[in-house]
Design an enzyme around this catalytic site. Structure first.
Site, short mmCIF file in Angstrom:
data_model
loop_
_atom_site.label_atom_id
_atom_site.label_comp_id
_atom_site.label_asym_id
_atom_site.label_seq_id
_atom_site.Cartn_x
_atom_site.Cartn_y
_atom_site.Cartn_z
N ASP A 8 0.85 -1.20 0.00
CA ASP A 8 0.00 0.00 0.00
C ASP A 8 0.88 1.25 0.00
O ASP A 8 1.86 1.33 0.74
CB ASP A 8 -0.90 0.01 1.24
N ASN A 34 -2.09 13.61 -5.09
CA ASN A 34 -3.20 14.05 -5.95
C ASN A 34 -3.68 15.44 -5.55
O ASN A 34 -3.99 16.28 -6.41
CB ASN A 34 -4.37 13.06 -5.86
N HIS A 71 -4.06 14.76 -10.40
CA HIS A 71 -4.21 13.33 -10.69
C HIS A 71 -3.25 12.86 -11.77
O HIS A 71 -2.91 11.66 -11.83
CB HIS A 71 -5.65 13.03 -11.09
N ASP A 87 -1.19 9.53 -11.33
CA ASP A 87 -1.12 8.43 -12.28
C ASP A 87 0.33 8.05 -12.57
O ASP A 87 0.65 6.86 -12.70
CB ASP A 87 -1.81 8.82 -13.59
N ASP A 101 -4.53 2.72 -4.58
CA ASP A 101 -3.08 2.69 -4.37
C ASP A 101 -2.64 1.40 -3.69
O ASP A 101 -1.63 1.36 -2.99
CB ASP A 101 -2.64 3.90 -3.54
#
Length: 313
Positions: free
Chosen positions: A179, A187, A192, A196, A222
């Site tokens: 994680d 973000n 974003h 990405d 994530d």
């Protein structure tokens, strides 16, 4: 009609090979697919004799490509074999070939045979295109669009198969639940598009070190997972520590110095001697990951063994 009646790709082609051999009175029949690089690879064969190779059929198909033929059929003789080959096309592009074989003690090919095989090749071209489209859709349904890793459904399907294989081989295995730490601020601060880029970078870290039998996936958001084939606890820890070092390569994407990108990793060891489903294995890895998260992030925790979880319950 035989091609259209089958829906499973391999069965579709095998049915076509069997039907073609029967209609031609041939003892053997091969069907080939053409790769994007222009190479012919054997897809299926009907009644292939032991030790035989379809190389002569491939050469015949290549001859058709180079020299052409009004009937789209070429005859050849290899040893005691009489071969008849035709290439398959879809919208003018060659995507495969079919070759039938008779032995010397059988009649020579005639005009009716050549016409029949050319007709089969016409239908085969359409079938091969349909199969290619089916496979492309299957890949899309199993792949995370952003990262190119396996998606959640595909990973769980494949993990279940790896666990079944593990029970047969009695070899160890390990699951890492990975994680991202401090991903949401990326973000929020950078947008974003940068988020990405982080997810793609993580996927490259996970996929870059995989071996045959390993599985890497993005489970969603994530969260990622990594199955390590034939790996015990020391090997799993080495992998977790490697990932913790490698995430530093993405530090430039962090929201700020106070909230650096990192990994919290949960490790669940899979014991072949313990009957455990993939859901329970993932659950143990997930729980260990949260323990790493609550311990301060940026680390790993080896979860309780399956036997101890069972005793606790």
């Amino acid at each position: 009609n035989t091609i259209r009646e089958e829906v499973v790709p391999d069965q579709m082609l095998l049915a076509a090979a069997e039907a073609t051999a029967g209609a031609l009175g041939a003892r053997h029949c091969w069907i080939f697919r053409r790769t994007p690089l222009g190479q012919f690879t054997k897809a299926v064969e009907h009644d292939e004799p032991p030790g035989s190779t379809p190389e002569a059929a491939v050469r015949a198909a290549q001859e058709l490509i180079v020299h052409g033929d009004p009937q789209n059929v070429v005859e050849s003789k290899v040893g005691n074999t009489l071969m008849l080959t035709s290439v398959a096309r879809y919208r003018g592009e060659i995507n495969g070939a079919i070759s039938a074989c008779r032995d010397n003690d059988q009649p020579a090919w005639n005009a009716a045979d050549r016409k029949l095989l050319a007709g089969v090749a016409d239908h085969l071209g359409i079938a091969l295109e349909q199969i290619a489209n089916h496979e492309a859709l299957e890949r899309l349904s199993r792949t995370d669009e952003l990262t190119g890793l396996s998606n959640r459904r595909a990973f769980f399907d494949d993990l279940e198969k790896r666990l079944a294989h593990q029970r047969r081989t009695q070899r160890p295995g390990a699951l890492l639940y990975v994680d991202l730490d401090n991903f949401k601020p990326v973000n929020d601060v950078h947008g974003h598009h940068t988020g990405d880029a982080v997810l793609i970078g993580v996927s490259e870290l996970l996929a870059g070190g995989t071996r045959v039998g390993d599985l890497a996936a993005r489970l969603g958001g994530d969260e990622f997972a990594l199955w390590l084939e034939e790996s015990d606890e020391p090997a799993a820890i080495v992998k977790a520590e490697t990932l913790l070092d490698q995430i530093a390569t993405l530090s430039g994407y962090s929201a700020d110095a106070a909230r650096p990108l990192g990994f919290s990793i949960g490790i669940a060891l899979s014991d072949a001697a313990v009957e455990e489903g993939f859901k329970d294995l993932v659950g143990r890895a997930d729980e260990a990951m949260y323990q790493a998260k609550y311990a301060g992030k940026g680390g790993y925790v080896v979860g309780a063994s399956a036997s101890k979880v069972t005793e606790r319950e």
